[in-house]
Design an enzyme around this catalytic site. Structure first.
Site, PDB file in Angstrom:
ATOM      1  N   HIS A 202      34.865 -31.654  59.275  1.00  0.00           N
ATOM      2  CA  HIS A 202      34.721 -32.193  57.919  1.00  0.00           C
ATOM      3  C   HIS A 202      34.847 -31.180  56.795  1.00  0.00           C
ATOM      4  O   HIS A 202      34.864 -31.541  55.620  1.00  0.00           O
ATOM      5  CB  HIS A 202      33.383 -32.940  57.771  1.00  0.00           C
ATOM      6  CG  HIS A 202      32.203 -32.009  57.637  1.00  0.00           C
ATOM      7  ND1 HIS A 202      31.588 -31.452  58.720  1.00  0.00           N
ATOM      8  CD2 HIS A 202      31.553 -31.542  56.554  1.00  0.00           C
ATOM      9  CE1 HIS A 202      30.599 -30.662  58.300  1.00  0.00           C
ATOM     10  NE2 HIS A 202      30.562 -30.701  56.991  1.00  0.00           N
TER      11      HIS A 202
HETATM   12  C1  UD1 Z   1      28.485 -31.940  52.432  1.00  0.00           C
HETATM   13  C2  UD1 Z   1      28.035 -30.513  52.187  1.00  0.00           C
HETATM   14  C3  UD1 Z   1      28.107 -29.720  53.477  1.00  0.00           C
HETATM   15  C4  UD1 Z   1      27.445 -30.442  54.649  1.00  0.00           C
HETATM   16  C5  UD1 Z   1      27.992 -31.869  54.728  1.00  0.00           C
HETATM   17  C6  UD1 Z   1      27.343 -32.675  55.826  1.00  0.00           C
HETATM   18  C7  UD1 Z   1      28.596 -29.755  49.887  1.00  0.00           C
HETATM   19  C8  UD1 Z   1      29.460 -28.874  49.081  1.00  0.00           C
HETATM   20  N1  UD1 Z   1      28.895 -29.823  51.220  1.00  0.00           N
HETATM   21  O1  UD1 Z   1      29.859 -31.916  52.785  1.00  0.00           O
HETATM   22  O2  UD1 Z   1      27.434 -28.487  53.277  1.00  0.00           O
HETATM   23  O3  UD1 Z   1      27.758 -29.764  55.850  1.00  0.00           O
HETATM   24  O4  UD1 Z   1      27.746 -32.511  53.472  1.00  0.00           O
HETATM   25  O5  UD1 Z   1      28.052 -33.866  56.058  1.00  0.00           O
HETATM   26  O6  UD1 Z   1      27.672 -30.334  49.365  1.00  0.00           O
HETATM   27  N2  UD1 Z   1      32.049 -39.537  51.574  1.00  0.00           N
HETATM   28  C9  UD1 Z   1      31.968 -40.872  51.835  1.00  0.00           C
HETATM   29  N3  UD1 Z   1      30.737 -41.408  52.072  1.00  0.00           N
HETATM   30  C10 UD1 Z   1      29.585 -40.685  52.033  1.00  0.00           C
HETATM   31  C11 UD1 Z   1      29.687 -39.320  51.750  1.00  0.00           C
HETATM   32  C12 UD1 Z   1      30.917 -38.751  51.531  1.00  0.00           C
HETATM   33  O7  UD1 Z   1      32.976 -41.577  51.874  1.00  0.00           O
HETATM   34  O8  UD1 Z   1      28.493 -41.251  52.251  1.00  0.00           O
HETATM   35  C13 UD1 Z   1      33.385 -38.923  51.362  1.00  0.00           C
HETATM   36  C14 UD1 Z   1      33.830 -38.904  49.928  1.00  0.00           C
HETATM   37  O9  UD1 Z   1      35.212 -39.047  49.904  1.00  0.00           O
HETATM   38  C15 UD1 Z   1      33.473 -37.492  49.471  1.00  0.00           C
HETATM   39  C16 UD1 Z   1      33.756 -36.712  50.739  1.00  0.00           C
HETATM   40  O10 UD1 Z   1      33.337 -37.578  51.796  1.00  0.00           O
HETATM   41  O11 UD1 Z   1      34.230 -37.071  48.380  1.00  0.00           O
HETATM   42  C17 UD1 Z   1      33.013 -35.409  50.835  1.00  0.00           C
HETATM   43  O12 UD1 Z   1      31.616 -35.617  50.651  1.00  0.00           O
HETATM   44  P1  UD1 Z   1      30.722 -34.440  50.030  1.00  0.00           P
HETATM   45  O13 UD1 Z   1      29.318 -34.906  49.933  1.00  0.00           O
HETATM   46  O14 UD1 Z   1      31.361 -33.901  48.787  1.00  0.00           O
HETATM   47  O15 UD1 Z   1      30.859 -33.270  51.064  1.00  0.00           O
HETATM   48  P2  UD1 Z   1      30.736 -33.227  52.654  1.00  0.00           P
HETATM   49  O16 UD1 Z   1      32.058 -32.899  53.232  1.00  0.00           O
HETATM   50  O17 UD1 Z   1      30.019 -34.405  53.208  1.00  0.00           O
END
Ligand code: UD1
Length: 361
Positions: A202
């Site tokens: 991820h």
């Molecule tokens: C975040 C953390 C990372 C952690 C990870 C655990 C940051 C910078 N990174 O990364 O340290 O290891 O969480 O999973 O904060 N999305 C959904 N549904 C959700 C959540 C996310 O669709 O419930 C999608 C969205 O497109 C979003 C993307 O995932 O833009 C990334 O989510 P984000 O929270 O920015 O970062 P993670 O990759 O989850």
């Protein structure tokens, strides 16, 4: 004493499961705030459910966005809660945008911030999680380190005050929940013990760069012709696979929705090994006695790669690294790197002692 815990992303919810119990045992009032960074059922609610965590007192509803949007919105909304609740201390976990936002709000309001999982460092320095960690450590009063290496990392940056080696709260959770791991998950997916591998990917550098994601999926596709590959896919990775038109490489892989903690641990326990870029999962694999190929240029959990237990891999060499894992035997499991399973207790008692002594003078 009143404490606010700020959580927002999957791994933080997991860590909260231990601390909320310990705080309750010590009679400390805890206000639980969820930033809403993770919002899908499988990324958030399910963990509250299976780990029996109390409902958040506030949900800031931040959702996804650019880093500035997420950090900025969390700060604005979280500050309102802090001003209303007047906590004595703010607890933040790990390395997400939620973590940094909470630490900034607390330190600017002159409320002591406690950082759980302090001192982790890794290359590249410009990865968002690394920026969040370094800055959070700089402005926290209490730095609770999961490993000795983490305390040394802080020392190298001249951060020595308020640094405590507690062990890893995720190890506490692993030990506590082990009897409840759902190993029946393997029947649900028609898997056989030790005859499949578990993978999760991820990180932005793996998912947002087409050549990296393509190389990873091609490698997994090759591997899946020899052994079953189970891939609980993060929503970001799913979107990017579609966007870059890479779905043809996933046909032979068992693609499933993200799993709750107990099912994921059940799956890992019965697997042959793990391929991941998750900080949490590379350690959980080790707790479960499984090795991991870590698809990262570096890791914050270097104790495991230095010991040869986990192996770093470029996106295009995962299959070669798999051959190393299968053919090399490693003498014994590296022991006791992450404490004794009492990290949560230690964190709460350090906070309490310090709070009680600061009541005078
Ligand atoms: C975040 C953390 C990372 C952690 C990870 C655990 C940051 C910078 N990174 O990364 O340290 O290891 O969480 O999973 O904060 N999305 C959904 N549904 C959700 C959540 C996310 O669709 O419930 C999608 C969205 O497109 C979003 C993307 O995932 O833009 C990334 O989510 P984000 O929270 O920015 O970062 P993670 O990759 O989850």
């Amino acid at each position: 004493m009143k404490l606010i815990s700020l959580i927002g992303a999957r791994p933080q919810i997991i860590k909260e499961a231990i601390l909320n119990q310990e705080l309750e045992t010590e009679g400390i009032e805890e206000i639980l705030v969820h930033s809403g960074q993770h919002y899908d059922f499988n990324m958030s609610d399910v963990f509250f459910k299976v780990l029996n965590i109390k409902k958040a007192d506030y949900n800031l509803g931040i959702g996804s966005g650019t880093h500035a949007e997420m950090t900025g919105k969390t700060m604005i909304e979280f500050e309102k809660v802090v001003l209303k609740e007047h906590p004595d201390i703010i607890l933040v976990y790990g390395d997400t945008n939620t973590t940094l936002a909470g630490a900034l709000v607390g330190s600017k309001l002159k409320i002591p911030v406690a950082h759980v999982e302090a001192g982790i460092r890794q290359e590249p320095k410009d990865m968002p999680e690394e920026i969040n960690r370094v800055l959070t450590d700089r402005i926290s009063k209490y730095l609770f380190c999961p490993s000795k290496l983490a305390t040394n990392n802080l020392k190298k940056e001249n951060i020595t005050e308020g640094v405590y080696f507690t062990g890893d709260i995720m190890y506490d959770l692993f030990l506590k929940m082990k009897p409840h791991f759902d190993e029946s998950i393997i029947n649900k997916f028609n898997l056989e013990e030790n005859k499949y591998i578990v993978t999760t990917i991820h990180r932005d550098f793996n998912t947002d760069n087409k050549s990296n994601l393509e190389a990873i999926l091609k490698e997994l596709d090759k591997i899946s012709k020899e052994i079953k590959v189970v891939f609980p896919i993060h929503p970001r990775t799913k979107k990017q696979t579609k966007k870059f038109d890479l779905e043809q490489y996933t046909k032979n892989i068992l693609m499933i929705e993200p799993l709750d903690y107990l099912s994921m641990m059940g799956l890992v326990q019965k697997s042959l090994f793990v391929i991941t870029d998750s900080g949490g999962l590379q350690k959980e694999a080790y707790f479960a006695g499984k090795r991991a190929i870590v698809v990262m240029p570096d890791t914050g959990w270097r104790e495991l790669t230095d010991a040869g237990w986990n192996i770093l891999s470029r996106p295009d060499e995962i299959k070669d690294k798999m051959n190393c894992v299968i053919n090399d035997t490693i003498d014994s499991k590296v022991e006791n790197i992450y404490g004794d399973g009492n990290a949560g207790k230690k964190i709460v008692s350090y906070i309490l002692n310090d709070f009680n002594s600061s009541l005078y003078f």
